[in-house]
Design an enzyme around this catalytic site. Structure first.
Site, mmCIF file in Angstrom:
data_model
loop_
_atom_site.group_PDB
_atom_site.id
_atom_site.type_symbol
_atom_site.label_atom_id
_atom_site.label_comp_id
_atom_site.label_asym_id
_atom_site.label_seq_id
_atom_site.Cartn_x
_atom_site.Cartn_y
_atom_site.Cartn_z
ATOM 1 N N ASN A 145 0.919 -1.102 0.157
ATOM 2 C CA ASN A 145 -0.395 0.010 0.105
ATOM 3 C C ASN A 145 0.815 1.248 0.021
ATOM 4 O OD1 ASN A 145 -2.494 -1.720 0.221
ATOM 5 N ND2 ASN A 145 -2.480 -1.705 1.981
ATOM 6 N N ASP A 258 10.189 -2.738 0.227
ATOM 7 C CA ASP A 258 11.615 -1.741 0.210
ATOM 8 C C ASP A 258 12.283 -2.539 -0.717
ATOM 9 O OD1 ASP A 258 12.573 -3.445 1.743
ATOM 10 O OD2 ASP A 258 13.251 -2.411 3.540
#
Length: 330
Positions: A145, A258
């Site tokens: 998200n 990430d």
């Protein structure tokens, strides 16, 4: 006659001794004068900085730069005190235009929380500067998200940040300037690396390397999205082009979004990220990186993503951006 020659010889030797002493003394004085002069020069330069005599931002603004201002995209999860502290701090940063809070909790933000944060942002808005604050509400609880495309985003630059890390506004602004010089790159404060692991007996097997590896070697190939600038186009690319299998892996394992973003940017640019030196203040408790087996899980992510991309897109580098105006040694 012999006495006269001996006297003359002693006179010459005395003269040489005096001359040598004089030269030695003058050299020492010259060295001291140079040291004093250098000290005065350094103090003068630094004092102008401390006293506010030199406005470095004005010199930067003389040149047209891409993407004036930036948006903060902040990931959070049930840490309202940290969220309040972070929003209060970053609202003071000069280049900030908007704040987007990634909200993935089952219940919407409370009225009191929204009221408090809006009041903080409004109090930090000065003159013509008006900071926009919004909650990006998500139905699904997923780390993906934080990289969803944001419709109507007005700035090209996105500063992705976690709610439990604080950087001085001066460091954020400097990182933004670095990003403006390379707007396709990922520019951040938290570097990580990957290494080829030949011990596994496989041709293309990689190991995820944490901070201490970067510190020891000076080499990195990623900057983590917990504190990094990147172009907003990568949000669209992540949302629409990232393989569904990778996003499903991230959601299921609650980790490595990430790394996935680092893969995506490197694959698109064919270039390494840029590490910016900055002082980090971690205001929260220890996160998932402190849990057992963290490095092994991240290593598994790296190799899974390599298989999905069909190659290793990350590029190692040793480049580090340092603000020489505030560093004695760089």
């Amino acid at each position: 006659m012999r006495g006269t020659l001996l006297a003359n010889r002693r006179g010459v030797q005395r003269f040489r001794q005096l001359a040598f002493t004089a030269v030695k003394s003058s050299n020492i004085k010259l060295l001291l004068l140079c040291c004093i002069g250098f000290t005065v020069l350094v103090v003068g330069i630094r004092s102008s900085d401390f006293m506010g005599w030199t406005n470095y931002s004005d010199s930067f603004d003389q040149y047209p730069l891409p993407g004036k201002g930036y948006a903060i995209v902040m990931n959070t999860w049930k840490r309202y005190d940290l969220l309040k502290q972070s929003i209060s701090h970053y609202s003071s940063c000069e280049g900030l235009k908007s704040i987007h809070i990634v909200w993935s909790e089952p219940n919407p933000p409370s009225g009191s929380l929204s009221k408090f944060l809006n009041h903080v942002v409004e109090s930090k808005s000065k003159g013509l500067k008006k900071i926009e604050l919004s909650f990006d509400i998500n139905k699904e609880d997923s780390l993906n998200n934080r990289f969803k495309e944001i419709p109507g985003l007005k700035t090209d630059a996105v500063f992705s940040i976690d709610d439990d890390v604080i950087f001085p506004c001066s460091s954020v602004e400097f990182a933004f300037k670095v990003w403006q010089s390379a707007p396709d790159a990922m520019v951040g404060f938290v570097p990580r690396a990957h290494w080829v692991d030949k011990s596994q007996g496989k041709k293309d097997y990689y190991t995820y390397a944490g901070w201490w590896s970067v510190w020891w070697t000076g080499t990195y190939s990623m900057v983590l999205s917990k504190a990094a600038f990147f172009n907003k186009k990568y949000l669209k690319l992540y949302t629409n082009e990232m393989p569904a299998s990778i996003k499903e892996f991230v959601t299921k394992n609650r980790n490595c979004e990430d790394i996935a973003m680092s893969f995506l940017v490197a694959n698109a640019t064919g270039a390494p990220p840029i590490w910016v030196k900055g002082k980090i203040y971690e205001i929260g408790s220890t996160g998932i990186s402190s849990l057992g087996g963290h490095s092994e899980k991240r290593t598994r992510c790296v190799n899974r993503f390599v298989a999905e991309f069909g190659r290793m897109p990350l590029f190692p580098t040793t480049v580090k951006a340092v603000d020489s105006r505030s560093a004695w040694f760089w």
